[in-house]
Each structure stands twice: as structure tokens, then as C-alpha cells.
Design a protein around this motif. Structure first.
Motif: not given
Length: 263
Positions: A91-103, A123-126, A185-191
């Protein structure tokens, strides 16, 4: 190292099946997850869903190839004797997963020695599954994908990923201050998603700082197979610094990124 043949397409298909199953588990259990104690630092979070997802993947691979090594983020790895190693981030991006703020994504890579040979990022959500086999191109849900045409840096969309400890966040502050005025522009996303978004042309380039091998192993092979140019502090990318870009953008972005992150 023992000489062991491997059907990489079969490995890809199993990895994709396990990644999708883990993704379904994550979606089903999102409302009932339980948090564990932070690991390396306060922002290095883990849930019972991370651990359950990893066990599902490790058990599935072990049933098919019991002699393979498995390097897994949450501690369910196993030694091996075959010369093949699976690099797993359940689960790469656990903080996004638990907070529902990103992929977030499920990442599985297969190495022979120190060479990546197969990769899956789901990507499970998409409902998106990115795959690659060494020398066979990169795919999204079975359709070929390719890096962007590479606009100039001033128009480029750049992804950034980093380990959210205090030292790295301080470095990233410098990167944002110096790089943002130079690019579109810049986007922050899991690696992992940073790399596969480059592979599919959604991002024109990206940087990942102070990650772990399981964060980048799968995404990097998919990006390379899609035509993304990869490097790091020197010619090869490393968890400490991974730079990716469309080939026409590579020289400009790499020069700037190496200078900005040198401190």
C-alpha cells in the motif's frame, strides 16, 4: 547465482491478480481499518490493512514460487534460493489511503539478481493496473502506454514524491522553492504513481527523494519500458534520488534537479 528460467508473463498475470485482490481488500476495509504505531517516524504510518494486503500477496507468490526471496515493506518477507526476488509495497500512499485525500497503489516487482524483470502497479480507486515485462513495453489495463512528448521545462508538469521525515521535508522545501518557478507546475503523488503517471504521459517528469526500493522498483521498470529516461545523482536512479523525464526534457530537468538536490 542459480540459472532459473521464469515465465515472466505468468509472473505478471499472477502479480496483477494479487495486486487487484489486495486493492479490493483495501477498498472493502477502508471504513474499519485499525492504525498501528508509527514506524520510522511520526508520518510513517501503517494500518492492519497494509499488513493484511502484504500477507495476501506474499502467500500467493510463495504458493507459486516457494524458492523465491520476498522483500516486503511490512515485515512479511522471506528468504530464497532461486536468484529471483519479489519487491512488494502492499500500500504505497498509506497517508492518502487513511485520510481519503489522494491516490494510493499496490506495487509488485520481480528482480533476477539486481535486474528488474517484471512490474505491476495497481490503483484500486481508479481501477487502473499498470504492467511491464523487461523488454516488452508498458501497459495500462492491457493497452500500450508511452511517455509524453516532453514540453519545455517551463510548460512541464512535474511529479514529486518524498519520505515525509523532518530531514527530507526540509530538502523538499528547497526543491519546491527552486524548481516550481522553472516548470509549468508540480504535483505531489506517491512514488509509484509518480513513475507510472510519467509512463502514461500524464506527467512530463518527476523526482522522488529518500524513498525505499519497494516504493520505486515496480514504477521504475514500467516508466523505463514506456520510454521515460531515468537517472539519479549519477547515471543510475536510486532510492535516495530518482529523476524521470520524457527524453526531450531529460537533460534540462536532470541538470536542474541534480543542482537543487545537491545540498
Amino acid at each position: 547465482m542459480p540459472v532459473v528460467t521464469r515465465d515472466l508473463l505468468a509472473a505478471r498475470d499472477l502479480a496483477a491478480e494479487l495486486a487487484i485482490r489486495a486493492g479490493c481488500l483495501q477498498l472493502e476495509r477502508r471504513d474499519t481499518l485499525k492504525m498501528g504505531a508509527p514506524k520510522a517516524h511520526a508520518n510513517d504510518v501503517v494500518s492492519d490493512v497494509d499488513i493484511a494486503s502484504e500477507r495476501l500477496i506474499v502467500d500467493g507468490i510463495h504458493a507459486a514460487w516457494p524458492d523465491d526471496e520476498m522483500q516486503a515493506e511490512e515485515g512479511n518477507g522471506r528468504g530464497g534460493t532461486s536468484g529471483w526476488s519479489w519487491i512488494i509495497d502492499p500500500l504505497d500512499g498509506t497517508r492518502n489511503y487513511i485520510s481519503r485525500t489522494g491516490p494510493w497503489s499496490v506495487c509488485i516487482a520481480l528482480y533476477h539478481g539486481d535486474q528488474p524483470r517484471m512490474a505491476v502497479v495497481h490503483d484500486p480507486a481508479a481501477g487502473e493496473t499498470f504492467t511491464a515485462v523487461d523488454g516488452g513495453g508498458a501497459f495500462l489495463n492491457g493497452q500500450p502506454i508511452a511517455a509524453s512528448s516532453g514540453p519545455p521545462l517551463a510548460e512541464a508538469l512535474i511529479g514529486i514524491s518524498f519520505q515525509p521525515n523532518v530531514r527530507t521535508k526540509t530538502r523538499v522545501g528547497t526543491v519546491l522553492r527552486e524548481l516550481l518557478p522553472l516548470c509549468g507546475d508540480i504535483r505531489r503523488v506517491p512514488a509509484a504513481l509518480n513513475l507510472v503517471y510519467q509512463a502514461s504521459g500524464r506527467l512530463d517528469g518527476g523526482l522522488a527523494l529518500d524513498t525505499n526500493l519497494w516504493d520505486i522498483a515496480a514504477g521504475a521498470l514500467i516508466a523505463r519500458e514506456a520510454g521515460v529516461t531515468l537517472g539519479g545523482r549519477a547515471a543510475d536512479y536510486t532510492p535516495e534520488l530518482t529523476i524521470g523525464a520524457a527524453p526531450s526534457l531529460w537533460a534540462e530537468l536532470a541538470e536542474k534537479a541534480r543542482a537543487i538536490t545537491a545540498g
